[in-house]
Design a protein around this motif. Structure first.
Motif, PDB file in Angstrom:
ATOM      1  N   MET A   1      40.046  49.712  43.054  1.00  0.00           N
ATOM      2  CA  MET A   1      41.098  48.840  43.584  1.00  0.00           C
ATOM      3  C   MET A   1      41.891  49.601  44.635  1.00  0.00           C
ATOM      4  SD  MET A   1      44.179  46.829  41.599  1.00  0.00           S
ATOM      5  CE  MET A   1      44.949  48.338  41.020  1.00  0.00           C
ATOM      6  N   ALA A   2      41.926  49.058  45.846  1.00  0.00           N
ATOM      7  CA  ALA A   2      42.617  49.725  46.944  1.00  0.00           C
ATOM      8  C   ALA A   2      43.996  49.120  47.160  1.00  0.00           C
ATOM      9  CB  ALA A   2      41.787  49.600  48.220  1.00  0.00           C
ATOM     10  N   ARG A   3      44.906  49.948  47.672  1.00  0.00           N
ATOM     11  CA  ARG A   3      46.199  49.452  48.121  1.00  0.00           C
ATOM     12  C   ARG A   3      46.053  49.061  49.583  1.00  0.00           C
ATOM     13  NH1 ARG A   3      49.511  54.735  47.283  1.00  0.00           N
ATOM     14  NH2 ARG A   3      47.592  55.401  48.327  1.00  0.00           N
ATOM     15  N   ILE A   4      46.369  47.813  49.899  1.00  0.00           N
ATOM     16  CA  ILE A   4      46.158  47.308  51.259  1.00  0.00           C
ATOM     17  C   ILE A   4      47.473  46.787  51.810  1.00  0.00           C
ATOM     18  CG2 ILE A   4      44.934  45.632  52.684  1.00  0.00           C
ATOM     19  CD1 ILE A   4      42.682  45.678  50.639  1.00  0.00           C
ATOM     20  N   ALA A   5      47.854  47.286  52.982  1.00  0.00           N
ATOM     21  CA  ALA A   5      49.040  46.806  53.692  1.00  0.00           C
ATOM     22  C   ALA A   5      48.594  45.869  54.803  1.00  0.00           C
ATOM     23  CB  ALA A   5      49.829  47.984  54.272  1.00  0.00           C
ATOM     24  N   VAL A   6      49.188  44.689  54.859  1.00  0.00           N
ATOM     25  CA  VAL A   6      48.888  43.709  55.898  1.00  0.00           C
ATOM     26  C   VAL A   6      50.111  43.570  56.789  1.00  0.00           C
ATOM     27  CG1 VAL A   6      48.239  41.326  56.392  1.00  0.00           C
ATOM     28  CG2 VAL A   6      47.312  42.482  54.365  1.00  0.00           C
ATOM     29  N   ILE A   7      49.923  43.753  58.087  1.00  0.00           N
ATOM     30  CA  ILE A   7      51.026  43.651  59.041  1.00  0.00           C
ATOM     31  C   ILE A   7      50.989  42.256  59.649  1.00  0.00           C
ATOM     32  CG2 ILE A   7      52.127  44.651  61.067  1.00  0.00           C
ATOM     33  CD1 ILE A   7      50.461  47.178  60.594  1.00  0.00           C
ATOM     34  N   GLY A  24      40.455  41.845  43.773  1.00  0.00           N
ATOM     35  CA  GLY A  24      40.984  42.883  42.902  1.00  0.00           C
ATOM     36  C   GLY A  24      41.849  43.924  43.566  1.00  0.00           C
ATOM     37  N   HIS A  25      42.137  43.771  44.864  1.00  0.00           N
ATOM     38  CA  HIS A  25      42.942  44.773  45.557  1.00  0.00           C
ATOM     39  C   HIS A  25      44.436  44.463  45.426  1.00  0.00           C
ATOM     40  CE1 HIS A  25      39.378  46.604  47.261  1.00  0.00           C
ATOM     41  NE2 HIS A  25      38.957  45.409  47.653  1.00  0.00           N
ATOM     42  N   ARG A 248      49.053  37.163  43.311  1.00  0.00           N
ATOM     43  CA  ARG A 248      49.896  38.353  43.178  1.00  0.00           C
ATOM     44  C   ARG A 248      49.950  39.205  44.446  1.00  0.00           C
ATOM     45  NH1 ARG A 248      48.776  40.360  36.912  1.00  0.00           N
ATOM     46  NH2 ARG A 248      49.327  38.367  35.939  1.00  0.00           N
ATOM     47  N   VAL A 249      49.845  38.543  45.597  1.00  0.00           N
ATOM     48  CA  VAL A 249      50.114  39.231  46.862  1.00  0.00           C
ATOM     49  C   VAL A 249      51.622  39.435  46.961  1.00  0.00           C
ATOM     50  CG1 VAL A 249      50.024  39.057  49.375  1.00  0.00           C
ATOM     51  CG2 VAL A 249      48.080  38.268  47.994  1.00  0.00           C
ATOM     52  N   GLU A 250      52.046  40.634  47.324  1.00  0.00           N
ATOM     53  CA  GLU A 250      53.463  40.938  47.501  1.00  0.00           C
ATOM     54  C   GLU A 250      53.858  40.670  48.950  1.00  0.00           C
ATOM     55  OE1 GLU A 250      56.529  44.778  47.473  1.00  0.00           O
ATOM     56  OE2 GLU A 250      54.410  45.036  46.930  1.00  0.00           O
TER      57      GLU A 250
END
Length: 503
Positions: A1-7, A24-25, A248-250
């Motif tokens: 499971m990766a931590r992904i930042a979306v700009i 699952g990310h 559960r997208v932040e």
């Protein structure tokens, strides 16, 4: 499971976020505006409501697939989606008018024959049939697959697949260079020419230089239909936002990313305007080329295919009218400009001569758009030069242009000025301020041909861990294309180099 930042929290960004989360990310979206949705804004005042971005959806299958793949509720369970009929009406410069039925090839032929003259519908239908060859040749490589990195594949996409009619005589040329050439050779009648070219102009494409493959734009609309989201197109953005939250997208709204963090030669997170940083294993940037260059100097230059200048923008006038919407009014009417040369020069060449633009009049039959049935909300839009080439902060120039748009709209909305309660205006300068896109430009969809000039940067970059989504990345602008960019990014992250495209 990766931590992904979306700009960014536009439609392409949220499409990627929802798909990555279901895989699952851990996904966090950083948006400098107070609300998600990007171009799908909503203006509300005194009980009136207006979409400030796209007024219709084409290729709804893209969002049906997105909602199917990310949850139990279908798209239609989340929003009210309906076809508009007629798909569009047109008022040409000579006063001829025609209403084109939605997703009915035979109906369009009949309507054009009746309005333009016998044989007009058949000429149009033959052109649209040839455009199907463009769709068949480019659907997979341009819309459903990652943009190939090898030069041979890109060179192939630089060739125009439109099967043009052969000319007469000894020196017959198979492929016309531009959409303008197609129109002149195959349609001939100036009203049919205006009909074809208006599809390109609506996407900010110059028919004098756009490849013949741009004929695919009316093909898509005529084949797959035009759709409206009840409650306004903003409801589509709200539904996608809710889907992201359910996965559960932040969302960190009102927090602007000012720098891409790099570590050990790869993207490793983002730095925010307040000085804090968010670490990530991967970063998805859904921003304009200029913003990308500001976040990561030098990275934009290495992505390839970036626009050399801001594309044309959108000028919108929102009208609150007293009096009911007449029964049978078309949802969308295009009032064609009387001086094609002046309009194209002003939009694409920097011409300064005043002109009356081609205006799209949107009159949705939607109770959510008006305070009651005794009023009507009408939106006027036109494609214009980006801010910077024209000073769209000049109040006198803006007011004069809005007046010319209203003059055009009176062909569709009689007594418009007598019915007017108030109006508000949005220009490319406003778009630039809201989104950060240079000049308030609105990117066009990718097209084959023109030597690859209308391709966009690939969704992968030469900086490991950095991916691109949204209208300024492959496969370009438009609601459907934004959704496709999200699907491509998610596929590349989940499957890596083995990903061969959306299914």
């Amino acid at each position: 499971m990766a931590r992904i930042a979306v700009i960014g929290a536009g439609m392409g960004a949220m499409a990627a976020a929802a798909r990555l989360a279901i895989a699952g990310h851990r996904v966090a979206v950083f948006e400098r505006a107070a609300a998600p949705g990007g171009s799908l804004g909503r203006l509300t005042r005194d009980g009136f409501a207006f979409d400030t971005g796209p007024g219709l959806l084409h290729l709804p299958a893209v969002y049906r697939d997105l909602f199917l793949k990310t949850g139990k509720e279908s798209l239609e369970q989340c929003v009210g989606l309906r076809q508009v009929d007629p798909a569009s009406s047109h008022v040409f410069a000579d006063g001829t008018s025609v209403a084109l039925p939605n997703a009915s090839r035979a109906g369009v032929v009949t309507a054009l024959d009746a309005a333009v003259g016998a044989g007009a519908g058949e000429r149009w239908s033959e052109l649209v049939n040839r455009a199907r060859a463009v769709w068949d040749a480019t659907r997979r490589p341009l819309l459903e697959e990652p943009l190939a990195a090898d030069a041979a594949a890109r060179q192939a996409l630089g060739r125009d697949p439109y099967p043009a009619v052969r000319g007469r005589g000894l020196f017959r040329r198979r492929t016309p260079a531009t959409l303008e050439s197609v129109a002149a050779r195959e349609l001939r009648d100036p009203r049919l020419v205006a009909l074809l070219e208006s599809h390109a102009l609506a996407y900010g494409l110059d028919p004098r230089t756009a490849p013949a493959s741009a004929t695919v734009l009316p093909y898509l609309e005529q084949t797959f239909g035009s759709w409206y989201v009840e409650g306004g197109m903003r409801a589509l953005a709200d539904a996608l936002y809710e889907r992201c939250l359910a996965r559960r997208v932040e969302f960190r709204l009102g927090q602007e990313v000012v720098r891409l963090v790099e570590k050990d030669g790869r993207a490793a997170g983002v730095e925010l305007a307040d000085g804090t940083a968010a670490e990530a294993d991967l970063v998805v940037a859904a921003v304009s080329p200029g913003r990308l260059d500001a976040l990561a100097p030098g990275v934009a230059e290495r992505t390839g295919g970036l626009l050399p200048a801001a594309p044309p923008g959108r000028f919108s006038v929102f009208l609150a009218l007293r009096g009911a919407r007449p029964r049978g009014s078309a949802h969308r009417t295009v009032v064609h400009g009387p001086d094609r040369g002046a309009e194209l020069s002003a939009v694409f060449d920097g011409g300064a001569r005043p002109y009356r633009p081609t205006v799209t009049v949107l009159r949705p039959d939607d109770p959510a758009s008006r305070p009651d049935d005794g009023h009507e909300a009408v939106t006027l839009t036109a494609t214009v030069a980006p801010h910077g080439r024209v000073d769209w902060r000049d109040e006198r120039a803006v007011a004069a242009f809005a007046d010319r748009m209203a003059d055009a709209a009176e062909a569709v909305v009689p007594a418009l000025r007598e019915r007017l309660l108030w109006r508000e205006v949005r220009t490319p300068a406003d778009t630039e301020a809201a989104t950060g896109a240079e000049g308030g430009g609105v990117p066009a969809p990718v097209l084959a041909g023109a030597g690859g000039a209308l391709l966009r940067p690939a969704n992968t970059t030469r900086l490991p861990g950095l991916y691109l989504a949204g209208g300024f990345a492959h496969p370009g602008g438009g609601l459907a294309h934004a959704g496709m960019s999200g699907a491509l990014v998610a596929g590349l992250v989940v499957e890596g180099k083995d990903f061969r495209g959306s299914q």
